[in-house]
Design an enzyme around this catalytic site. Structure first.
Site, PDB file in Angstrom:
ATOM      1  N   GLN A   1     -11.906   6.919  -4.629  1.00 33.08           N
ATOM      2  CA  GLN A   1     -12.502   7.370  -3.364  1.00 33.08           C
ATOM      3  C   GLN A   1     -13.881   7.960  -3.668  1.00 33.08           C
ATOM      4  O   GLN A   1     -14.410   7.735  -4.750  1.00 33.08           O
ATOM      5  CB  GLN A   1     -11.570   8.394  -2.688  1.00 33.08           C
ATOM      6  CG  GLN A   1     -10.275   7.778  -2.154  1.00 33.08           C
ATOM      7  CD  GLN A   1     -10.491   6.958  -0.879  1.00 33.08           C
ATOM      8  OE1 GLN A   1     -11.583   6.945  -0.292  1.00 33.08           O
ATOM      9  NE2 GLN A   1      -9.450   6.245  -0.438  1.00 33.08           N
TER      10      GLN A   1
ATOM     11  N   HIS B   1      -4.399 -22.691   9.729  1.00 27.04           N
ATOM     12  CA  HIS B   1      -5.739 -23.170   9.388  1.00 27.04           C
ATOM     13  C   HIS B   1      -6.595 -22.082   8.751  1.00 27.04           C
ATOM     14  O   HIS B   1      -7.171 -22.280   7.687  1.00 27.04           O
ATOM     15  CB  HIS B   1      -6.474 -23.747  10.601  1.00 27.04           C
ATOM     16  CG  HIS B   1      -7.917 -23.947  10.281  1.00 27.04           C
ATOM     17  ND1 HIS B   1      -8.366 -24.996   9.501  1.00 27.04           N
ATOM     18  CD2 HIS B   1      -9.011 -23.178  10.521  1.00 27.04           C
ATOM     19  CE1 HIS B   1      -9.658 -24.869   9.301  1.00 27.04           C
ATOM     20  NE2 HIS B   1     -10.075 -23.776   9.909  1.00 27.04           N
TER      21      HIS B   1
ATOM     22  N   CYS C   1      -5.263 -28.959   6.285  1.00 25.68           N
ATOM     23  CA  CYS C   1      -4.085 -28.270   6.816  1.00 25.68           C
ATOM     24  C   CYS C   1      -3.489 -29.059   7.987  1.00 25.68           C
ATOM     25  O   CYS C   1      -4.105 -29.985   8.510  1.00 25.68           O
ATOM     26  CB  CYS C   1      -4.439 -26.843   7.238  1.00 25.68           C
ATOM     27  SG  CYS C   1      -5.081 -26.698   8.909  1.00 25.68           S
TER      28      CYS C   1
ATOM     29  N   ASP D   1       0.862  -1.174   0.000  1.00 23.40           N
ATOM     30  CA  ASP D   1       0.000   0.000   0.000  1.00 23.40           C
ATOM     31  C   ASP D   1       0.902   1.229   0.000  1.00 23.40           C
ATOM     32  O   ASP D   1       2.125   1.107   0.061  1.00 23.40           O
ATOM     33  CB  ASP D   1      -0.971  -0.040   1.189  1.00 23.40           C
ATOM     34  CG  ASP D   1      -0.241  -0.050   2.533  1.00 23.40           C
ATOM     35  OD1 ASP D   1       0.997   0.104   2.553  1.00 23.40           O
ATOM     36  OD2 ASP D   1      -0.911  -0.219   3.559  1.00 23.40           O
ATOM     37  N   SER D   2       0.299   2.414  -0.074  1.00 17.93           N
ATOM     38  CA  SER D   2       1.114   3.623  -0.226  1.00 17.93           C
ATOM     39  C   SER D   2       1.562   4.190   1.109  1.00 17.93           C
ATOM     40  O   SER D   2       2.414   5.066   1.162  1.00 17.93           O
ATOM     41  CB  SER D   2       0.290   4.690  -0.933  1.00 17.93           C
ATOM     42  OG  SER D   2      -0.782   5.068  -0.084  1.00 17.93           O
ATOM     43  N   GLY D   3       0.986   3.696   2.179  1.00 20.49           N
ATOM     44  CA  GLY D   3       1.261   4.275   3.492  1.00 20.49           C
ATOM     45  C   GLY D   3       0.172   5.239   3.922  1.00 20.49           C
ATOM     46  O   GLY D   3       0.044   5.569   5.096  1.00 20.49           O
ATOM     47  N   GLY D   4      -0.614   5.684   2.958  1.00 20.52           N
ATOM     48  CA  GLY D   4      -1.655   6.679   3.259  1.00 20.52           C
ATOM     49  C   GLY D   4      -2.633   6.221   4.322  1.00 20.52           C
ATOM     50  O   GLY D   4      -2.861   6.926   5.307  1.00 20.52           O
ATOM     51  N   PHE D   5      -3.166   5.027   4.143  1.00 19.68           N
ATOM     52  CA  PHE D   5      -4.195   4.557   5.067  1.00 19.68           C
ATOM     53  C   PHE D   5      -3.701   4.552   6.509  1.00 19.68           C
ATOM     54  O   PHE D   5      -4.394   4.996   7.423  1.00 19.68           O
ATOM     55  CB  PHE D   5      -4.679   3.159   4.661  1.00 19.68           C
ATOM     56  CG  PHE D   5      -5.803   2.660   5.520  1.00 19.68           C
ATOM     57  CD1 PHE D   5      -7.105   3.116   5.327  1.00 19.68           C
ATOM     58  CD2 PHE D   5      -5.562   1.747   6.540  1.00 19.68           C
ATOM     59  CE1 PHE D   5      -8.135   2.669   6.132  1.00 19.68           C
ATOM     60  CE2 PHE D   5      -6.598   1.296   7.351  1.00 19.68           C
ATOM     61  CZ  PHE D   5      -7.887   1.755   7.146  1.00 19.68           C
TER      62      PHE D   5
ATOM     63  N   ASP E   1      -3.311   8.062  -1.369  1.00 20.84           N
ATOM     64  CA  ASP E   1      -4.641   8.671  -1.366  1.00 20.84           C
ATOM     65  C   ASP E   1      -4.948   9.244  -0.001  1.00 20.84           C
ATOM     66  O   ASP E   1      -4.402   8.800   1.004  1.00 20.84           O
ATOM     67  CB  ASP E   1      -5.725   7.648  -1.763  1.00 20.84           C
ATOM     68  CG  ASP E   1      -5.740   6.426  -0.846  1.00 20.84           C
ATOM     69  OD1 ASP E   1      -4.703   6.135  -0.215  1.00 20.84           O
ATOM     70  OD2 ASP E   1      -6.790   5.765  -0.762  1.00 20.84           O
TER      71      ASP E   1
ATOM     72  N   GLY F   1     -11.557   3.446   0.897  1.00 21.26           N
ATOM     73  CA  GLY F   1     -12.475   4.197   1.753  1.00 21.26           C
ATOM     74  C   GLY F   1     -13.754   3.463   2.097  1.00 21.26           C
ATOM     75  O   GLY F   1     -14.766   4.093   2.412  1.00 21.26           O
TER      76      GLY F   1
ATOM     77  N   ASP G   1      -7.892  -7.921   0.151  1.00 16.84           N
ATOM     78  CA  ASP G   1      -6.947  -8.138   1.244  1.00 16.84           C
ATOM     79  C   ASP G   1      -7.685  -7.885   2.537  1.00 16.84           C
ATOM     80  O   ASP G   1      -8.625  -7.091   2.564  1.00 16.84           O
ATOM     81  CB  ASP G   1      -5.759  -7.173   1.147  1.00 16.84           C
ATOM     82  CG  ASP G   1      -6.091  -5.815   1.740  1.00 16.84           C
ATOM     83  OD1 ASP G   1      -5.851  -5.607   2.940  1.00 16.84           O
ATOM     84  OD2 ASP G   1      -6.634  -4.956   1.020  1.00 16.84           O
TER      85      ASP G   1
ATOM     86  N   CYS H   1      -5.557 -29.339  11.210  1.00 16.25           N
ATOM     87  CA  CYS H   1      -6.735 -30.204  11.158  1.00 16.25           C
ATOM     88  C   CYS H   1      -6.393 -31.683  11.009  1.00 16.25           C
ATOM     89  O   CYS H   1      -7.130 -32.539  11.474  1.00 16.25           O
ATOM     90  CB  CYS H   1      -7.659 -29.771  10.023  1.00 16.25           C
ATOM     91  SG  CYS H   1      -8.376 -28.147  10.312  1.00 16.25           S
TER      92      CYS H   1
ATOM     93  N   CYS I   1     -10.882 -29.981   6.186  1.00 19.22           N
ATOM     94  CA  CYS I   1      -9.675 -29.206   5.896  1.00 19.22           C
ATOM     95  C   CYS I   1      -8.448 -30.114   5.962  1.00 19.22           C
ATOM     96  O   CYS I   1      -8.355 -30.993   6.814  1.00 19.22           O
ATOM     97  CB  CYS I   1      -9.547 -28.064   6.905  1.00 19.22           C
ATOM     98  SG  CYS I   1      -8.055 -27.077   6.695  1.00 19.22           S
TER      99      CYS I   1
END
Ligand SMILES: [Zn+2]
Length: 368
Positions: free
Chosen positions: A185, A331, A302, A90-94, A144, A212, A262, A305, A300
């Site tokens: 946005q 898991h 994994c 990410d850009s760091g903005g958030f 942003d 946003g 994400d 499990c 599952c």
């Protein structure tokens, strides 16, 4: 640098492949969050074993600690953390807008104090691109402004226009090796979302994100905005819904044509003992699992499990053993990646629309 192909459509839902120099990302894709150049509790080999093809790392955190120059000197983020697949930063903005105290925004950029030691920093669109270039991520995001919620329509409008001007500056500062995604946005206002999308499309980014959202608005409004804004984005480019990962919301967004997601939900929940199973979410600390001999989720495959009982996983959690976080995270991520692979299969077979209700029958959506 990359090419996105849509191999099948089912209604508006898309089954695609995003080709990058570091590998193919099958979409719709789930991107686990590795905030500090680490998906908490797992090694890269383990992350890969969950079915993960791309991870996200946070520019803000890596810029403050250990510092992007150090990571660059050590060969870039891939080598630093030993993850060979694609990375999105990410850009760091958030984080600047959500974590850092004392922010001042100007046309030029944003001045903020570190949440770690109070030191003063300045992040501009150019700086955000330089940091992401030093990290060497495969997909970079534009800087942003992330306005709070709720916020007046007038403020949102001004904010999105600043975001567009910053997006242009990011584009001017982009390196050849990185893909760059624009971020739409516009808050909860359909007309502002449209304005933002149109202006960003003119700048021709490699992909487009909806930002946003999931900032406090109701689920109903969130779904409405995703439904009205997604079709505005170019058909041939990847579409990324930032920070949203509740299964119910994912299915809703996939049905509108979103390709990338994400979210910290599977990993954070794992560390809190909230585990996803094919029969719904359970909390492993509950008394009822004290003597439960069966696996966490019989469906599952994994390590958690196939190797252990619910009683053992409960014991590890109650005893605060490190292994608890490791197995729970393994898991939950495996469950999430399996869920996404089921979605991809359904779109590929052209049955997504008919099975979508069944996909989330045990995850009806946690209303706010
Ligand atoms: Zn499992």
């Amino acid at each position: 640098v990359s090419c996105f192909e849509i191999i099948k459509k089912d209604g508006k839902a898309r089954r695609g492949r995003l080709h990058t120099p570091k590998g193919i990302i099958n979409t719709p894709a789930f991107i686990p969050v590795g905030t500090q150049a680490s998906v908490k509790a797992l090694t890269p080999e383990e992350i890969k074993r969950t079915g993960t093809e791309i991870i996200l790392s946070n520019t803000y955190h890596l810029y403050l600690r250990p510092g992007h120059e150090i990571i660059e000197k050590l060969g870039g983020l891939h080598r630093f953390m030993s993850w060979k697949g694609p990375i999105l930063t990410d850009s760091g903005g958030f984080q600047v807008f959500s974590l850092a105290p004392l922010r001042t925004i100007s046309e030029e950029g944003v001045t903020f104090r570190s949440h770690l030691d109070g030191s003063s920093h300045f992040l501009s669109p150019e700086k955000a691109m330089e940091i992401q270039a030093s990290l060497g991520s495969d997909i970079a995001m534009v800087l942003d402004e992330c306005p709070p919620y709720p916020c007046s329509k007038n403020s949102i409008a001004q904010s999105l226009r600043l975001t567009t001007r910053w997006a242009q500056r990011c584009k001017n500062h982009k390196t050849q090796q990185q893909m760059l995604y624009g971020i739409v946005q516009g808050g909860i206002y359909h007309d502002l979302r449209k304005e933002s999308a149109q202006e960003l499309i003119e700048l021709n980014f490699d992909g487009y994100a909806l930002g946003g959202l999931s900032v406090g608005e109701s689920k109903e409004i969130q779904h409405e905005i995703v439904a009205s804004a997604t079709p505005l984005l170019p058909e041939e480019k990847p579409r990324y819904l930032m920070g949203i990962g509740e299964l119910h919301d994912v299915v809703e967004a996939v049905s509108q044509g979103v390709d990338l997601f994400d979210c910290v939900i599977p990993t954070r929940n794992a560390r809190n003992g909230a585990l996803f199973t094919s029969q719904g979410k359970i909390n492993i600390k509950r008394e009822e699992f004290k003597e439960a001999p069966g696996p966490l989720d019989p469906e599952c495959e994994c390590e958690a499990c196939t190797g252990y009982s619910r009683a053992y996983l409960r014991h590890l959690f109650i005893s605060r053993e490190i292994l608890s976080m490791r197995l729970n995270t393994l898991h939950n991520l495996t469950f999430y990646q399996k869920f996404f692979s089921t979605i991809r299969e359904a779109v590929e077979k052209g049955i997504f629309q008919s099975v979508r209700k069944k996909l989330t029958q045990h995850y009806p959506g946690e209303s706010q």
